[in-house]
Design a protein around this motif. Structure first.
Motif, short mmCIF file in Angstrom:
data_model
loop_
_atom_site.label_atom_id
_atom_site.label_comp_id
_atom_site.label_asym_id
_atom_site.label_seq_id
_atom_site.Cartn_x
_atom_site.Cartn_y
_atom_site.Cartn_z
N SER A 268 0.81 -1.21 0.00
CA SER A 268 0.00 0.00 0.00
C SER A 268 0.85 1.27 0.00
O SER A 268 0.78 2.06 -0.92
CB SER A 268 -0.91 0.06 1.22
OG SER A 268 -1.88 -0.92 1.16
N PHE A 269 1.61 1.47 1.06
CA PHE A 269 2.31 2.75 1.18
C PHE A 269 3.50 2.68 2.12
O PHE A 269 3.62 1.76 2.93
CB PHE A 269 1.34 3.85 1.65
CG PHE A 269 0.68 3.54 2.97
CD1 PHE A 269 1.33 3.76 4.17
CD2 PHE A 269 -0.61 3.02 3.00
CE1 PHE A 269 0.73 3.46 5.39
CE2 PHE A 269 -1.22 2.71 4.22
CZ PHE A 269 -0.54 2.94 5.41
N ARG B 196 3.02 6.06 -2.37
CA ARG B 196 1.92 5.13 -2.62
C ARG B 196 2.31 4.19 -3.73
O ARG B 196 2.78 4.62 -4.77
CB ARG B 196 0.67 5.89 -3.03
CG ARG B 196 -0.10 6.34 -1.84
CD ARG B 196 -1.33 7.03 -2.27
NE ARG B 196 -2.35 6.08 -2.65
CZ ARG B 196 -3.64 6.42 -2.66
NH1 ARG B 196 -4.00 7.62 -2.34
NH2 ARG B 196 -4.53 5.53 -2.99
N ILE B 197 2.08 2.91 -3.50
CA ILE B 197 2.45 1.93 -4.52
C ILE B 197 1.30 1.80 -5.51
O ILE B 197 0.21 1.34 -5.17
CB ILE B 197 2.82 0.59 -3.87
CG1 ILE B 197 4.14 0.79 -3.13
CG2 ILE B 197 3.02 -0.49 -4.92
CD1 ILE B 197 4.11 0.52 -1.72
N ILE B 198 1.52 2.30 -6.72
CA ILE B 198 0.49 2.27 -7.76
C ILE B 198 1.13 1.64 -8.99
O ILE B 198 1.92 2.27 -9.68
CB ILE B 198 -0.01 3.68 -8.09
CG1 ILE B 198 -0.44 4.41 -6.82
CG2 ILE B 198 -1.15 3.62 -9.10
CD1 ILE B 198 -0.95 5.81 -7.03
N ARG C 215 -2.30 -9.60 3.26
CA ARG C 215 -3.07 -9.21 2.09
C ARG C 215 -4.42 -9.91 1.99
O ARG C 215 -5.29 -9.48 1.25
CB ARG C 215 -2.29 -9.55 0.81
CG ARG C 215 -0.94 -8.90 0.69
CD ARG C 215 -1.08 -7.43 0.38
NE ARG C 215 0.22 -6.85 0.09
CZ ARG C 215 0.70 -6.67 -1.13
NH1 ARG C 215 0.00 -6.99 -2.17
NH2 ARG C 215 1.90 -6.14 -1.30
N SER D 26 -7.64 5.24 -6.09
CA SER D 26 -6.89 4.03 -5.77
C SER D 26 -6.67 3.89 -4.28
O SER D 26 -6.89 4.83 -3.51
CB SER D 26 -5.54 4.06 -6.48
OG SER D 26 -4.77 5.11 -5.98
N GLY D 27 -6.21 2.71 -3.90
CA GLY D 27 -5.92 2.45 -2.50
C GLY D 27 -7.12 1.93 -1.75
O GLY D 27 -8.23 1.85 -2.30
N ILE E 208 -4.56 7.39 3.37
CA ILE E 208 -3.33 7.06 4.09
C ILE E 208 -3.05 8.09 5.17
O ILE E 208 -3.21 9.29 4.97
CB ILE E 208 -2.15 7.00 3.10
CG1 ILE E 208 -2.40 5.85 2.14
CG2 ILE E 208 -0.83 6.81 3.82
CD1 ILE E 208 -1.56 5.91 0.92
N THR F 218 -5.12 -4.49 -9.58
CA THR F 218 -4.09 -3.73 -10.29
C THR F 218 -4.60 -2.35 -10.68
O THR F 218 -3.95 -1.34 -10.44
CB THR F 218 -3.65 -4.49 -11.56
OG1 THR F 218 -3.22 -5.79 -11.16
CG2 THR F 218 -2.51 -3.80 -12.26
N SER G 136 -5.09 -0.25 -7.50
CA SER G 136 -4.01 -0.34 -6.52
C SER G 136 -4.52 -0.87 -5.19
O SER G 136 -4.23 -0.33 -4.14
CB SER G 136 -3.34 1.01 -6.32
OG SER G 136 -2.91 1.52 -7.53
N TRP G 137 -5.32 -1.89 -5.26
CA TRP G 137 -5.90 -2.50 -4.06
C TRP G 137 -4.87 -3.46 -3.47
O TRP G 137 -4.37 -4.33 -4.18
CB TRP G 137 -7.18 -3.25 -4.44
CG TRP G 137 -7.99 -3.71 -3.29
CD1 TRP G 137 -7.96 -4.93 -2.71
CD2 TRP G 137 -8.96 -2.94 -2.57
NE1 TRP G 137 -8.84 -4.99 -1.68
CE2 TRP G 137 -9.46 -3.77 -1.56
CE3 TRP G 137 -9.43 -1.64 -2.66
CZ2 TRP G 137 -10.44 -3.34 -0.66
CZ3 TRP G 137 -10.40 -1.21 -1.78
CH2 TRP G 137 -10.89 -2.05 -0.79
N PRO G 138 -4.53 -3.31 -2.20
CA PRO G 138 -3.41 -4.12 -1.67
C PRO G 138 -3.81 -5.55 -1.36
O PRO G 138 -3.77 -5.99 -0.22
CB PRO G 138 -3.03 -3.38 -0.39
CG PRO G 138 -4.29 -2.69 0.04
CD PRO G 138 -5.07 -2.38 -1.21
N ARG H 146 -3.00 -9.15 -6.78
CA ARG H 146 -1.92 -8.34 -7.33
C ARG H 146 -0.57 -8.88 -6.88
O ARG H 146 0.39 -8.92 -7.63
CB ARG H 146 -2.08 -6.90 -6.86
CG ARG H 146 -1.63 -5.91 -7.87
CD ARG H 146 -1.80 -4.52 -7.34
NE ARG H 146 -0.69 -4.13 -6.52
CZ ARG H 146 -0.77 -3.22 -5.56
NH1 ARG H 146 -1.91 -2.64 -5.31
NH2 ARG H 146 0.28 -2.90 -4.87
#
Lengths: 536, 325
Positions: free
Chosen positions: A209-210, A233-235, B99, B170-171, B175, B270, B273-275, B279
């Motif tokens: 995530s980050f 941020r990991i994108i 995850r 995203s995300g 954060i 992807t 950007s879902w953790p 992915r």
């Protein structure tokens, strides 16, 4: 061409005063910086850990350089400037480098930064564990520490490229002795929670995530940094990165964060700025490697014909949307002290190409084709695929039939650098600020190292070339050293085991409000972001 | 209840050889792929020396013969140790556990949404066959079936994030917001809207079609005719007599689709950007992170096996004539 000497190390016995302490008003600092704010940085792919002293993944550098700093930094013109070292002196014989360290610098855990850390970093970390450090610091025999603020690096013979390697927080970050000494460094938990001297401190890493960094309140450069936090941020999806930048959720991305086909839209967006400086340290350039093991590519006339047949101007314009510059030499023009243009030239000339192929004995058949080769483009996204397609089209005009092969990155590495099962490739290399670091590996016969990625895979061996390369490695006289590299370029452009295509212009895309993110030659990859702020 | 548990235990025990086969098959398959993790790491470093590569291989255990590597892996598994991911510098189990929840939240929400909407649409369509309502639902189902998942996701981002600015692109959460409790739940929900809708859409289409067909089949059964003759209202017949029986094929499909949904979540995770695990698995392929990939595949096989057992149990609840054996 510019003749100014960009490398301070290339002058004998110079002492450079602590410039950073006396910097006057310059255009970069014209505005008064605003304090506060969180910067969100798009990062992809996620690095395995954050310690570039033992692994040089670029994404790792983007995070690590904000936390850990090097002795010196290179400004955008590749001139060394003070960072953790206030001044330095190189002895006349080029075998002793004395660094005066900045006083009152503390690690994030409160321990003082001393010359013992320098010694530990160079001798026990960079020289032993760094992927490039083994060669960059090969000639270092010892680091003397007469007092806590003096470190003297001793060499067995002159090694001019060493200073450039030392002058990047991405390449050679100072590594805390009290944390790592006596441990298995790669397995030490601190590789993922680094402790440095930098303007930002590691706070939290949520895998996938980050990564969050926080302002260092006790930073040695009082009043800095200006930002409160940096969030990486990991994108991983290019379109998602573009959307993040366009919606303002992300304020910066480096290393060309979005494909060129999207750039048309980004260029028109007034809320975003595009910066192409900050990559001179790695000096990326596109090239075509030609496997000289077997005919017809073993014939130099065939390789020259290919160089004459590829229109590098059109490639730069059409495929790379002008984010590049046609290459004429394997040393890119950003490396101003060594780049040469007085070389054999291969401007587009289809007749010349056909004539060379005829002379080599590869006459066109009834279908207009002469022979068939394969081309493996580096699988790093659509821009590289289109490069491959362009080359295929160009070579077909002189009767060379090209079969494009696509694969995933590990397969590409295995095919090209271990199995040598290829005819031609196209990919980008880092030329780096000194040819010893980035360019010699393409042409040096000792770089034919089966299984090692990004070394000479073309089986090019030339005694003349080896002699020039080896002489340049330890030549301390800048004029003679430059002459050697001019000769190296001349031989390279005559024998053409590698056809230079284009000097890549990577982009850093950021919010128009974000200032000062690119103030060093290693830009967002190695810059510490102490000066970065959001303008109101 | 005790009988159910015994059944589940027995089935799990029977699944062990299957899991072992999965491990062996995956291991061999992954070893066939050219390149290894050390080359990838060195490649990302943009430079390397032979010593550096040799050191990485020794650290990763890649310098040993393949059969020894396999034996070591299985030996570790027998001790419930999934190994270590050198790419992520973490134990595989920690990575997966970290995850898994993100993927499960995504999958379960999407599945629930898809089943509810799909079943409802299927019932509505079957209730008035060949009416304009049926046609409209069929067209919707066809369109959502044909739309590529990633394209749908990207279009939603363009509309709702870039143009309208309503939803985060995203995300999984804002954060460093420091949200807790309800604020946190709401924050995550806001981030979930687009990914869940994207992932669910394809399955809505599938369930609508299956439900409609299955309802129509049951409507033609004799006991429905009997119920009609008794004078029951059409709604009562649909809900009490037809729906329950028509649900059986849907439940079957649900079990099977646990696996394919993981595939769909790779794309969704992807794009947004879902953790999640999908992915992670996708990246592990390109990084030749074999320990990690084996671990993920194994845990996914486990999830699918458990889901199928639960489906079998659910059958008996829906139709008492079906027995566990």
């Amino acid at each position: 061409m510019p003749t100014r000497t960009a490398f301070a190390f290339s002058r004998r016995a110079i002492t450079i005063a602590a410039l950073a302490l006396t910097v006057g008003p310059s255009p970069l600092f014209a505005q008064t910086p605003v304090n506060g704010g969180t910067l969100t940085f798009a990062l992809s792919p996620e690095p395995p850990f954050i310690l570039t002293s033992i692994n040089t993944t670029l994404q790792m550098g983007m995070v690590g350089s904000k936390i850990m700093e090097s002795l010196l930094k290179l400004d955008v013109d590749l001139k060394p400037q003070p960072l953790l070292a206030q001044s330095w002196e190189i002895s006349a014989d080029g075998k002793s480098y004395t660094f005066k360290l900045r006083p009152n610098v503390k690690w994030h855990d409160g321990k003082p930064f001393t010359s013992a850390d320098v010694k530990f970093t160079v001798m026990d970390v960079l020289k032993k564990l760094h992927p490039r450090g083994r060669s960059a610091y090969a000639k270092v025999t010892d680091v003397e520490t007469p007092d806590p603020l003096t470190a003297i690096i001793k060499l067995s013979e002159p090694a001019p490229p060493m200073l450039v390697a030392l002058a990047s927080s991405y390449e050679s970050p100072m590594t805390p002795k009290h944390i790592f000494e006596g441990t298995d460094i790669a397995a030490n938990p601190a590789v993922s929670k680094p402790i440095g001297t930098g303007p930002f401190m590691f706070k939290e890493w949520q895998k996938g995530s980050f990564i969050i960094l926080e302002k260092n309140p006790n930073y040695w450069d009082a009043g800095k940094p200006h930002l409160d936090k940096i969030v990486f941020r990991i994108i991983n999806d290019a379109s998602a990165r573009a959307a993040g930048l366009e919606s303002g959720e992300v304020q910066i991305g480096g290393l060309s964060p979005i494909p060129l086909t999207d750039m048309v839209r980004i260029e028109k967006n007034p809320a975003l700025t595009i910066e192409t400086r900050g990559y001179a340290y790695m000096s990326p350039f596109m090239l075509m490697e030609v496997n000289t093991r077997k005919p017809p590519l073993s014939d130099v006339r065939v390789r020259q014909a290919m160089a004459f047949a590829i229109d590098r101007d059109r490639m730069t314009k059409l495929v790379w949307m002008n984010y590049g510059k046609p290459a004429v030499s394997p040393i890119p023009s950003s490396v101003t002290s060594f780049h040469s243009t007085d070389l054999p030239k291969y401007d587009l000339n289809l007749d010349k190409a056909k004539q060379l192929l005829d002379e080599a004995g590869y006459k066109a058949g009834p279908d207009g084709k002469r022979f068939k080769i394969t081309h493996d483009f580096v699988p790093l996204g659509s821009d590289y695929q289109r490069t491959g397609e362009f080359i295929k089209q160009q070579l077909s005009r002189v009767g060379i039939d090209v079969e494009l092969r696509s694969q995933d990155l590990p397969s590409f590495f295995r095919r090209v650098y271990t199995d040598y099962d290829f005819d031609t490739t196209s990919l980008y290399y880092g030329a780096f600020a000194d040819p010893t670091q980035g360019v010699q590996r393409l042409f040096w016969s000792k770089s034919i190292q089966k299984g090692v990625v990004f070394t000479n895979p073309t089986e090019y061996r030339s005694e003349a070339m080896d002699k020039v390369i080896e002489a340049a490695q330890s030549e301390n006289d800048p004029v003679k050293r430059k002459a050697l590299y001019l000769e190296m370029q001349r031989i390279a452009m005559t024998d053409l085991p590698v056809i230079p295509l284009m000097e890549t212009r990577f982009t850093t895309i950021s919010s128009a409000q974000l200032k000062n993110h690119t103030v060093t030659a290693d830009g967002v990859i190695g810059g510490n972001f102490a000066d970065v702020y959001f303008a109101k | 209840m005790a009988k159910d548990l015994r059944f589940i235990g027995r089935r799990l025990l029977k699944a062990l050889p299957l899991l072992l086969a999965v491990v062996l098959f995956n291991f061999c398959l992954l070893k066939l792929a050219p390149g290894d993790a050390a080359e990838v790491l060195a490649g990302e470093s943009a430079a390397a020396t032979p010593e550096y590569l040799a050191e990485l291989r020794a650290r990763f255990g890649l310098d040993r013969p393949v059969h020894i590597q396999l034996f070591n892996y299985v030996w570790k598994l027998a001790h419930l140790d999934l190994g270590y991911s050198f790419r992520h510098n973490m134990s595989v189990l920690d990575l997966i556990l970290g995850r898994l929840s993100a993927t499960l939240v995504l999958m379960v929400s999407a599945l629930l949404l898809a089943v509810t909407i799909g079943a409802a649409l299927g019932v509505l369509a079957s209730n008035k066959v060949n009416s304009w309502r049926d046609t409209l639902i069929s067209i919707f189902a066809m369109l959502s079936f044909a739309t590529p998942v990633f394209w749908m996701g990207l279009m939603m981002i363009v509309l709702f994030s870039v143009n309208l600015g309503w939803l985060p692109s995203s995300g999984m959460e804002t954060i460093a917001s420091g949200n807790t409790g309800l604020a946190h739940v709401l924050d995550v929900s806001r981030h979930m809207i687009m990914p869940v809708a994207t992932l669910a859409l394809f399955y809505v289409a599938v369930y609508t079609r299956v439900m409609r067909a299955s309802m129509l089949e049951v409507f033609n059964q004799d006991y429905v005719t009997t119920a009609r003759a008794k004078g029951l209202t059409e709604n009562r017949i649909t809900l009490r007599h037809v729906l329950r029986n028509a649900l059986l094929p849907l439940v079957t499909l649900l079990g099977v689709q646990m696996g394919t949904m993981l595939g769909g979540s790779v794309l969704v995770e992807t794009v947004f950007s879902w953790p999640g695990l999908g992915r992670l698995a996708f990246e592990a392929v390109f990084q030749r992170d074999i320990n990690l990939l084996l671990g993920i595949l194994l845990s996914c096989s486990f999830v699918v096996i458990v889901a199928n057992i639960l489906v079998d149990v659910a059958y008996t609840k829906l139709d008492p004539r079906i027995r566990l054996s």
